[in-house]
Design an enzyme around this catalytic site. Sequence first.
Site, PDB file in Angstrom:
ATOM      1  N   ASP A  57      -4.247 -10.584   8.449  1.00 42.67           N
ATOM      2  CA  ASP A  57      -2.906 -10.063   8.201  1.00 42.67           C
ATOM      3  C   ASP A  57      -2.682 -10.193   6.701  1.00 42.67           C
ATOM      4  O   ASP A  57      -2.465 -11.292   6.195  1.00 42.67           O
ATOM      5  CB  ASP A  57      -1.860 -10.860   8.981  1.00 42.67           C
ATOM      6  CG  ASP A  57      -0.432 -10.420   8.679  1.00 42.67           C
ATOM      7  OD1 ASP A  57      -0.235  -9.541   7.823  1.00 42.67           O
ATOM      8  OD2 ASP A  57       0.502 -10.979   9.296  1.00 42.67           O
ATOM      9  N   SER A 137      -0.927   6.047  -3.563  1.00 45.60           N
ATOM     10  CA  SER A 137      -0.640   7.313  -2.898  1.00 45.60           C
ATOM     11  C   SER A 137      -0.019   8.270  -3.902  1.00 45.60           C
ATOM     12  O   SER A 137       0.647   7.848  -4.860  1.00 45.60           O
ATOM     13  CB  SER A 137       0.335   7.094  -1.740  1.00 45.60           C
ATOM     14  OG  SER A 137       0.820   8.329  -1.226  1.00 45.60           O
ATOM     15  N   TYR A 150       8.736   3.726   0.924  1.00 44.07           N
ATOM     16  CA  TYR A 150       7.274   3.845   0.880  1.00 44.07           C
ATOM     17  C   TYR A 150       6.842   4.351  -0.492  1.00 44.07           C
ATOM     18  O   TYR A 150       5.924   3.802  -1.113  1.00 44.07           O
ATOM     19  CB  TYR A 150       6.779   4.790   1.978  1.00 44.07           C
ATOM     20  CG  TYR A 150       5.307   5.094   1.870  1.00 44.07           C
ATOM     21  CD1 TYR A 150       4.355   4.175   2.297  1.00 44.07           C
ATOM     22  CD2 TYR A 150       4.857   6.303   1.321  1.00 44.07           C
ATOM     23  CE1 TYR A 150       2.996   4.440   2.180  1.00 44.07           C
ATOM     24  CE2 TYR A 150       3.499   6.573   1.204  1.00 44.07           C
ATOM     25  CZ  TYR A 150       2.577   5.638   1.646  1.00 44.07           C
ATOM     26  OH  TYR A 150       1.238   5.898   1.517  1.00 44.07           O
ATOM     27  N   LYS A 154       4.386   2.353  -3.369  1.00 41.35           N
ATOM     28  CA  LYS A 154       3.157   2.883  -3.957  1.00 41.35           C
ATOM     29  C   LYS A 154       3.293   3.053  -5.469  1.00 41.35           C
ATOM     30  O   LYS A 154       2.310   2.925  -6.212  1.00 41.35           O
ATOM     31  CB  LYS A 154       2.776   4.204  -3.281  1.00 41.35           C
ATOM     32  CG  LYS A 154       2.352   4.026  -1.818  1.00 41.35           C
ATOM     33  CD  LYS A 154       1.194   3.048  -1.656  1.00 41.35           C
ATOM     34  CE  LYS A 154       0.642   3.013  -0.250  1.00 41.35           C
ATOM     35  NZ  LYS A 154      -0.507   2.089  -0.104  1.00 41.35           N
TER      36      LYS A 154
END
Length: 246
Positions: A57, A137, A150, A154
Amino acid sequence: MRLEGKTAIITGGGSGFGAGIARKFVAEGARVLVADINPNAASAIADELGATPFTVDVSSSASVDAMAKYAIGELGQVDVVVNNAGVTHLPAAMETIDEDDFDRVFAVNCKSVYLIARALVPHMKSRETGAILNVASTAGVSPRPNLNWYNASKGWMNTATKTMAVELAPFGIRTNALNPVAGETPLLASFMGEDTPERRAQFLSTIPIGRFSTPEDMGNAASFLCSDEASMITGVCMEVDGGRCI
């Protein structure tokens, strides 16, 4: 065999881009620890490649420390770390995203980079060599609406990559990042909200080359950046996106 003699940890290595990077690294001669929160996925890819699986994890300091200790003990050294594990929240207006979803995105996408650096940078410094590759990303370069947190995670990863590169270069450690566009990974449906032919066509219309990033694309770029051929390259956030960010 550009990675012959090197050992690598690949997080999120049990599927998607991580599995593609693992396949390419093994093909290029690396010994690979396939690290994933899903033990069955890690074992399946490791068995396919003759690699070593590990359940981790990446948002947990204890779990990351155990992975680092195991990797050094099992592989003898760690030359390359690929921070590929990542999650997203579903597309929605920024103010409607649940706090638990926000915390999970930043724990997996950002905190993990810190935890892995804390666990493995001392080892790399002691050897005066190493390569760290962060999988960010295009969302962190050219963000889309409704994936705000999100996107932000990134963008954080791209900035972290550059500051890690500057700080670690004197110790012989290079840090780079890859910025893929959406690809055939378990996160694709989450990015799009729903996986329909119409939504895919909408996404593909924004990519000049006209297709998604593939695990093979990512493996090819990653193997170069983590090899000695890229010994003068650090702090680069390479877009593997078919022109999406132009």
